[in-house]
Design a protein around this motif. Sequence first.
Motif, PDB file in Angstrom:
ATOM      1  N   TRP A 122      38.370  43.695  44.286  1.00  7.02           N
ATOM      2  CA  TRP A 122      38.506  42.354  43.735  1.00  7.02           C
ATOM      3  C   TRP A 122      38.529  42.396  42.218  1.00  7.02           C
ATOM      4  O   TRP A 122      39.360  41.750  41.580  1.00  7.02           O
ATOM      5  CB  TRP A 122      37.363  41.461  44.220  1.00  7.02           C
ATOM      6  N   LEU A 123      37.621  43.171  41.641  1.00 10.26           N
ATOM      7  CA  LEU A 123      37.547  43.286  40.192  1.00 10.26           C
ATOM      8  C   LEU A 123      38.814  43.936  39.620  1.00 10.26           C
ATOM      9  O   LEU A 123      39.296  43.540  38.562  1.00 10.26           O
ATOM     10  CB  LEU A 123      36.310  44.083  39.784  1.00 10.26           C
ATOM     11  N   GLU A 145      43.884  43.052  36.668  1.00 15.81           N
ATOM     12  CA  GLU A 145      45.351  43.097  36.629  1.00 15.81           C
ATOM     13  C   GLU A 145      45.922  41.733  36.268  1.00 15.81           C
ATOM     14  O   GLU A 145      46.828  41.636  35.438  1.00 15.81           O
ATOM     15  CB  GLU A 145      45.914  43.522  37.985  1.00 15.81           C
ATOM     16  N   VAL A 146      45.397  40.689  36.876  1.00 11.17           N
ATOM     17  CA  VAL A 146      45.905  39.343  36.628  1.00 11.17           C
ATOM     18  C   VAL A 146      45.600  38.906  35.196  1.00 11.17           C
ATOM     19  O   VAL A 146      46.481  38.377  34.497  1.00 11.17           O
ATOM     20  CB  VAL A 146      45.322  38.338  37.651  1.00 11.17           C
ATOM     21  N   THR A 147      44.382  39.131  34.733  1.00  8.20           N
ATOM     22  CA  THR A 147      44.051  38.737  33.358  1.00  8.20           C
ATOM     23  C   THR A 147      44.864  39.531  32.346  1.00  8.20           C
ATOM     24  O   THR A 147      45.316  38.966  31.347  1.00  8.20           O
ATOM     25  CB  THR A 147      42.548  38.895  33.066  1.00  8.20           C
ATOM     26  N   PRO A 151      51.654  34.022  36.073  1.00  7.30           N
ATOM     27  CA  PRO A 151      52.651  34.633  36.964  1.00  7.30           C
ATOM     28  C   PRO A 151      53.536  33.569  37.605  1.00  7.30           C
ATOM     29  O   PRO A 151      53.083  32.476  37.930  1.00  7.30           O
ATOM     30  CB  PRO A 151      51.813  35.327  38.031  1.00  7.30           C
ATOM     31  N   SER A 152      54.790  33.898  37.787  1.00  2.48           N
ATOM     32  CA  SER A 152      55.754  32.965  38.353  1.00  2.48           C
ATOM     33  C   SER A 152      55.853  33.134  39.858  1.00  2.48           C
ATOM     34  O   SER A 152      55.981  34.252  40.360  1.00  2.48           O
ATOM     35  CB  SER A 152      57.134  33.201  37.734  1.00  2.48           C
ATOM     36  N   LYS A 153      55.848  32.010  40.571  1.00  2.00           N
ATOM     37  CA  LYS A 153      56.016  32.085  42.016  1.00  2.00           C
ATOM     38  C   LYS A 153      57.476  32.320  42.388  1.00  2.00           C
ATOM     39  O   LYS A 153      57.782  32.609  43.534  1.00  2.00           O
ATOM     40  CB  LYS A 153      55.485  30.828  42.691  1.00  2.00           C
ATOM     41  N   TYR A 154      58.376  32.211  41.421  1.00  2.00           N
ATOM     42  CA  TYR A 154      59.800  32.407  41.683  1.00  2.00           C
ATOM     43  C   TYR A 154      60.235  33.857  41.501  1.00  2.00           C
ATOM     44  O   TYR A 154      61.285  34.244  41.968  1.00  2.00           O
ATOM     45  CB  TYR A 154      60.632  31.491  40.789  1.00  2.00           C
TER      46      TYR A 154
END
Length: 77
Positions: free
Chosen positions: A7-8, A13-15, A25-28
Motif C-alpha cells: 500500500w505504501l 508511486e501516486v504522490t 492521473p487521467s482516467k482517459y
Amino acid sequence: MTQDKLWLQKYNEVTDFIEKNKRNPSKYNSEERGRYCNWLKHQRKLFHAGEMNPERVEKFRELLGLMERHRHKNQYE
C-alpha cells in the motif's frame, strides 16, 4: 511483502506521479488508469465507507489534499 508495504509503495508511486507531472492521473489514458486511477478509486471507496485501515487514513487525507491542489480547473465560464 506485507500489505502495508504494498500500500505504501503504491501511495508513493501516486504522490510521485502527481508531484512530477503537476496533475492528477487521467482516467482517459489507459496506462495511468491501470496504474493509478483504479487504485485511487478503490481507496476512495474504502475511505468513504469507513473501512480503510486507521493507520492509512491520515496519509490518504494528505493524498486527497495534494490531488485537490493539482485539480484541473476549467478555464471557460
